[in-house]
Design a protein around this motif. Sequence first.
Motif, short mmCIF file in Angstrom:
data_model
loop_
_atom_site.label_atom_id
_atom_site.label_comp_id
_atom_site.label_asym_id
_atom_site.label_seq_id
_atom_site.Cartn_x
_atom_site.Cartn_y
_atom_site.Cartn_z
N MET A 91 39.09 27.10 97.29
CA MET A 91 38.62 28.36 96.22
C MET A 91 37.34 27.87 95.78
O MET A 91 37.44 26.80 95.10
CB MET A 91 39.64 28.84 95.65
N ASP A 92 36.39 28.71 95.77
CA ASP A 92 35.07 28.36 95.11
C ASP A 92 35.28 28.56 93.66
O ASP A 92 36.19 29.37 93.08
CB ASP A 92 33.89 29.15 95.82
N GLU A 93 34.31 28.13 92.91
CA GLU A 93 34.53 28.09 91.43
C GLU A 93 34.22 29.49 90.99
O GLU A 93 34.70 30.09 89.96
CB GLU A 93 33.42 27.15 90.79
N GLU A 94 33.39 30.19 91.72
CA GLU A 94 33.02 31.53 91.21
C GLU A 94 34.48 32.59 91.28
O GLU A 94 34.55 33.27 90.48
CB GLU A 94 31.93 32.27 92.10
N LEU A 95 35.03 32.37 92.37
CA LEU A 95 36.33 33.21 92.54
C LEU A 95 37.37 32.53 91.50
O LEU A 95 37.95 33.49 90.84
CB LEU A 95 36.55 33.00 94.00
N HIS A 96 37.28 31.44 91.41
CA HIS A 96 38.31 30.89 90.29
C HIS A 96 38.09 31.58 89.01
O HIS A 96 38.80 32.06 88.21
CB HIS A 96 38.07 29.42 90.28
N GLU A 97 36.80 31.66 88.48
CA GLU A 97 36.17 32.05 87.32
C GLU A 97 36.68 33.73 87.08
O GLU A 97 36.90 34.38 86.30
CB GLU A 97 35.03 31.80 86.95
N THR A 111 39.45 38.08 84.88
CA THR A 111 40.22 39.43 85.15
C THR A 111 41.40 39.34 84.43
O THR A 111 41.94 40.16 83.86
CB THR A 111 40.29 39.50 86.78
N VAL A 112 42.09 38.03 84.52
CA VAL A 112 43.81 37.98 83.83
C VAL A 112 43.16 38.07 82.42
O VAL A 112 44.20 38.78 81.49
CB VAL A 112 44.15 36.79 84.20
N ALA A 113 42.24 37.65 81.72
CA ALA A 113 41.88 37.52 80.30
C ALA A 113 41.60 39.10 80.02
O ALA A 113 41.83 39.21 78.60
CB ALA A 113 40.55 36.56 80.04
N ALA A 114 41.12 39.69 80.80
CA ALA A 114 40.74 41.46 80.44
C ALA A 114 42.20 42.11 80.24
O ALA A 114 41.94 43.42 79.69
CB ALA A 114 39.55 41.57 81.33
N LEU A 125 40.75 43.04 92.11
CA LEU A 125 39.76 43.39 90.96
C LEU A 125 39.03 42.19 91.23
O LEU A 125 37.76 42.35 90.90
CB LEU A 125 40.36 43.54 89.65
N ALA A 126 39.38 40.99 91.38
CA ALA A 126 38.59 39.96 91.42
C ALA A 126 37.96 39.61 92.62
O ALA A 126 37.07 38.67 92.86
CB ALA A 126 39.39 38.44 91.03
N GLY A 127 38.31 40.08 93.79
CA GLY A 127 37.87 39.89 95.15
C GLY A 127 38.48 38.79 95.77
O GLY A 127 37.85 38.18 96.61
N GLY A 182 48.01 33.26 91.85
CA GLY A 182 49.14 32.52 91.38
C GLY A 182 48.73 31.29 91.32
O GLY A 182 49.06 30.34 90.32
N ARG A 183 47.89 30.77 92.12
CA ARG A 183 47.39 29.47 92.34
C ARG A 183 46.65 29.16 90.88
O ARG A 183 46.67 28.12 90.56
CB ARG A 183 46.59 29.10 93.69
#
Length: 98
Positions: A1-7, A12-15, A30-32, A40-41
């Motif tokens: 998984m790339d860092e951009e998707l991770h963030e 999204t969870v933080a929101a 929402l995060a794509g 979950g990961r």
Amino acid sequence: MDEELHERVRDTVAAIPEGTVATYGDIAALAGASTPRLVGRVLGEDGHDLPWHRVLRADGTPAKHLREEQCARLLEEGVMSRNGRVDLTRYRWRPERG
């Protein structure tokens, strides 16, 4: 998984507002992310500082090993569960989609 998707997943969870919940699938959409499993990961590896307890399975239940703690945290926020299941119709986060 790339860092951009991770963030994006983390952001999204933080929101997710207090007193509401989202499913892993909601966050993935929402995060794509291509699959809810990626959400979950991220939460499993890097979610300790996030409101992870607001993310549930598609049927409104937490993972069995998290059930007691997750339901207790949600109850503190006013999110009721019945037999370990949250009513998604009532408590699901519905963010504005641009």
